[in-house]
Design a protein around this motif. Structure first.
Motif, PDB file in Angstrom:
ATOM      1  N   ASP A 151     -21.529  14.413 -47.135  1.00  0.00           N
ATOM      2  CA  ASP A 151     -20.060  14.474 -47.128  1.00  0.00           C
ATOM      3  C   ASP A 151     -19.565  15.586 -48.043  1.00  0.00           C
ATOM      4  N   ASN A 152     -20.194  15.712 -49.204  1.00  0.00           N
ATOM      5  CA  ASN A 152     -19.784  16.739 -50.151  1.00  0.00           C
ATOM      6  C   ASN A 152     -20.100  18.136 -49.612  1.00  0.00           C
ATOM      7  N   ALA A 153     -21.248  18.307 -48.963  1.00  0.00           N
ATOM      8  CA  ALA A 153     -21.633  19.605 -48.407  1.00  0.00           C
ATOM      9  C   ALA A 153     -20.672  20.021 -47.297  1.00  0.00           C
ATOM     10  N   ILE A 154     -20.288  19.065 -46.464  1.00  0.00           N
ATOM     11  CA  ILE A 154     -19.344  19.359 -45.378  1.00  0.00           C
ATOM     12  C   ILE A 154     -17.981  19.744 -45.951  1.00  0.00           C
ATOM     13  N   LYS A 155     -17.573  19.030 -46.982  1.00  0.00           N
ATOM     14  CA  LYS A 155     -16.282  19.327 -47.623  1.00  0.00           C
ATOM     15  C   LYS A 155     -16.268  20.718 -48.236  1.00  0.00           C
ATOM     16  N   GLU A 156     -17.361  21.090 -48.905  1.00  0.00           N
ATOM     17  CA  GLU A 156     -17.409  22.366 -49.616  1.00  0.00           C
ATOM     18  C   GLU A 156     -17.694  23.556 -48.708  1.00  0.00           C
ATOM     19  N   ARG A 157     -18.531  23.348 -47.672  1.00  0.00           N
ATOM     20  CA  ARG A 157     -18.988  24.469 -46.844  1.00  0.00           C
ATOM     21  C   ARG A 157     -18.416  24.456 -45.425  1.00  0.00           C
ATOM     22  N   GLY A 158     -17.789  23.359 -45.030  1.00  0.00           N
ATOM     23  CA  GLY A 158     -17.227  23.293 -43.682  1.00  0.00           C
ATOM     24  C   GLY A 158     -18.266  23.173 -42.580  1.00  0.00           C
ATOM     25  N   TYR A 159     -19.438  22.659 -42.899  1.00  0.00           N
ATOM     26  CA  TYR A 159     -20.499  22.516 -41.901  1.00  0.00           C
ATOM     27  C   TYR A 159     -20.060  21.611 -40.747  1.00  0.00           C
ATOM     28  N   GLY A 184     -31.171  14.122 -69.310  1.00  0.00           N
ATOM     29  CA  GLY A 184     -31.036  14.925 -68.104  1.00  0.00           C
ATOM     30  C   GLY A 184     -30.389  14.174 -66.957  1.00  0.00           C
ATOM     31  N   VAL A 185     -29.457  14.846 -66.288  1.00  0.00           N
ATOM     32  CA  VAL A 185     -28.840  14.309 -65.071  1.00  0.00           C
ATOM     33  C   VAL A 185     -28.864  15.411 -64.018  1.00  0.00           C
ATOM     34  N   ALA A 186     -28.760  15.023 -62.759  1.00  0.00           N
ATOM     35  CA  ALA A 186     -28.756  16.001 -61.670  1.00  0.00           C
ATOM     36  C   ALA A 186     -27.540  16.909 -61.780  1.00  0.00           C
ATOM     37  N   SER A 187     -27.703  18.164 -61.424  1.00  0.00           N
ATOM     38  CA  SER A 187     -26.604  19.120 -61.543  1.00  0.00           C
ATOM     39  C   SER A 187     -25.625  19.035 -60.382  1.00  0.00           C
ATOM     40  N   ASP A 188     -26.081  18.561 -59.209  1.00  0.00           N
ATOM     41  CA  ASP A 188     -25.147  18.461 -58.086  1.00  0.00           C
ATOM     42  C   ASP A 188     -24.226  17.268 -58.311  1.00  0.00           C
ATOM     43  N   PRO A 189     -22.962  17.366 -57.925  1.00  0.00           N
ATOM     44  CA  PRO A 189     -21.973  16.344 -58.289  1.00  0.00           C
ATOM     45  C   PRO A 189     -22.250  14.957 -57.741  1.00  0.00           C
ATOM     46  N   VAL A 190     -22.850  14.858 -56.575  1.00  0.00           N
ATOM     47  CA  VAL A 190     -23.079  13.546 -55.974  1.00  0.00           C
ATOM     48  C   VAL A 190     -24.169  12.786 -56.708  1.00  0.00           C
ATOM     49  N   ASN A 191     -25.348  13.411 -56.844  1.00  0.00           N
ATOM     50  CA  ASN A 191     -26.447  12.727 -57.515  1.00  0.00           C
ATOM     51  C   ASN A 191     -26.192  12.590 -59.009  1.00  0.00           C
ATOM     52  N   GLN A 192     -25.405  13.496 -59.565  1.00  0.00           N
ATOM     53  CA  GLN A 192     -25.026  13.359 -60.964  1.00  0.00           C
ATOM     54  C   GLN A 192     -24.233  12.081 -61.181  1.00  0.00           C
ATOM     55  N   GLY A 193     -23.362  11.767 -60.243  1.00  0.00           N
ATOM     56  CA  GLY A 193     -22.579  10.543 -60.345  1.00  0.00           C
ATOM     57  C   GLY A 193     -23.446   9.298 -60.388  1.00  0.00           C
ATOM     58  N   ARG A 194     -24.512   9.296 -59.621  1.00  0.00           N
ATOM     59  CA  ARG A 194     -25.427   8.145 -59.627  1.00  0.00           C
ATOM     60  C   ARG A 194     -26.117   8.019 -60.983  1.00  0.00           C
ATOM     61  N   GLY A 195     -26.554   9.146 -61.547  1.00  0.00           N
ATOM     62  CA  GLY A 195     -27.222   9.115 -62.841  1.00  0.00           C
ATOM     63  C   GLY A 195     -26.300   8.680 -63.955  1.00  0.00           C
ATOM     64  N   LEU A 196     -25.066   9.188 -63.952  1.00  0.00           N
ATOM     65  CA  LEU A 196     -24.103   8.814 -64.990  1.00  0.00           C
ATOM     66  C   LEU A 196     -23.744   7.340 -64.886  1.00  0.00           C
ATOM     67  N   ALA A 197     -23.673   6.826 -63.658  1.00  0.00           N
ATOM     68  CA  ALA A 197     -23.378   5.398 -63.484  1.00  0.00           C
ATOM     69  C   ALA A 197     -24.483   4.548 -64.102  1.00  0.00           C
ATOM     70  N   LEU A 198     -25.734   4.998 -63.988  1.00  0.00           N
ATOM     71  CA  LEU A 198     -26.838   4.269 -64.613  1.00  0.00           C
ATOM     72  C   LEU A 198     -26.748   4.348 -66.137  1.00  0.00           C
ATOM     73  N   LEU A 199     -26.393   5.512 -66.657  1.00  0.00           N
ATOM     74  CA  LEU A 199     -26.241   5.652 -68.113  1.00  0.00           C
ATOM     75  C   LEU A 199     -25.136   4.731 -68.627  1.00  0.00           C
ATOM     76  N   GLU A 200     -24.071   4.599 -67.850  1.00  0.00           N
ATOM     77  CA  GLU A 200     -23.004   3.684 -68.248  1.00  0.00           C
ATOM     78  C   GLU A 200     -23.484   2.239 -68.165  1.00  0.00           C
TER      79      GLU A 200
END
Length: 270
Positions: free
Chosen positions: A85-93, A126-142
């Motif tokens: 979903d994020n890739a489609i939003k950013e790149r218009g695929y 360390g967390v993933a740099s891409d926004p989607v997977n980063q969100g999953r990692g930060l949620a675990l840290l929380e």
């Protein structure tokens, strides 16, 4: 006699088109490691059924979508729905989902600590740099009580959404596929268990300090096509083989360190 002749020619044309399609290998891109290895198992099963499949490996999470959009691939298998979903939003695929694959867990891992209480102030996480997977990692840290995020974000937060960091942790953004290597230089990191298995570290995969839930199909890996080839019968056939083959399921289990808690097969829960 003209009408039957036209029907015969139409049928013959259909057969020739199908034969030409079958003569060309189905090209599917995947990230190196567990996803590509799983596809290799499915490709071997497909060849037994007369479907030639070529698995093309990538070492990043950008090129597989670019290659698919350019027509260099028929499909790819490396991303979950949130990433897509994020890739489609950013790149218009102009992409479509042809089927669902394995749902991997993510976890928090460390070589240096055995529980979160041992994590020192100022530790590198360390967390993933891409926004989607980063969100999953930060949620675990929380969830682990290490940080707090702005409320209502779910698994969509970024490092800019951290509202409390009492231990002054140094959040290090790392490209997702590289987290399994970067963890050597970090005190704690998010990661995908199967990546540790692929790197020859299956014991680490099963020794995470905390895991995400394994029932959220939104984060299952998708078979993605372009909209213009979404109905390619070869792709539908390959997805069916992937989902139904016992050899593929056995390979998935092996790639996840023979640990069933690290993944699920969501198409079985329909």
């Amino acid at each position: 006699m003209k009408k039957p002749t036209r029907l015969l020619l139409t049928a013959l044309s259909t057969v020739l088109v199908w034969g030409a399609a079958q003569a060309q290998a189905l090209k599917i891109g995947a990230s190196a490691g567990v996803h590509a290895d799983t596809l290799d198992a499915a490709a071997r099963e497909a060849r037994k059924q007369g479907l030639d499949v070529k698995v093309i490996e990538f070492t990043d999470w950008t090129t597989p979508n670019a290659a698919l959009a350019a027509g260099d691939l028929d499909a790819n298998y490396f991303q979950h729905q949130a990433f897509l979903d994020n890739a489609i939003k950013e790149r218009g695929y102009k992409f479509a989902v042809a089927g669902v694959g394995v749902l991997p867990n993510i976890g928090l891992f460390s070589y240096r600590i055995k529980n979160f209480g041992e994590l020192k102030d100022g530790a590198k996480v360390g967390v993933a740099s891409d926004p989607v997977n980063q969100g999953r990692g930060l949620a675990l840290l929380e969830q682990a009580g290490l940080i707090k995020l702005r409320p209502g974000l779910g698994q969509r937060g970024t490092v800019n959404d951290i509202t409390a960091n009492p231990r002054k942790l140094k959040i290090v953004e790392v490209e997702g596929p590289q987290l399994v290597r970067a963890i050597d230089d970090l005190d704690l990191a998010q990661g995908i268990p199967a990546h540790f298995v692929s790197a020859g570290k299956p014991q680490m995969a099963s020794n995470g300090l905390l895991y995400s839930g394994a029932s959220d199909v939104y984060f299952a890996i998708r078979f993605v096509t372009r909209q213009d080839n979404a109905n390619d019968p070869r792709i539908r056939k390959f997805v069916q083989i992937f989902q139904e083959s016992q050899a593929v399921r056995d390979r998935v289990h092996q790639l996840f360190g023979n640990d069933a808690k690290l993944y699920s097969l969501p198409w079985l829960n329909k």
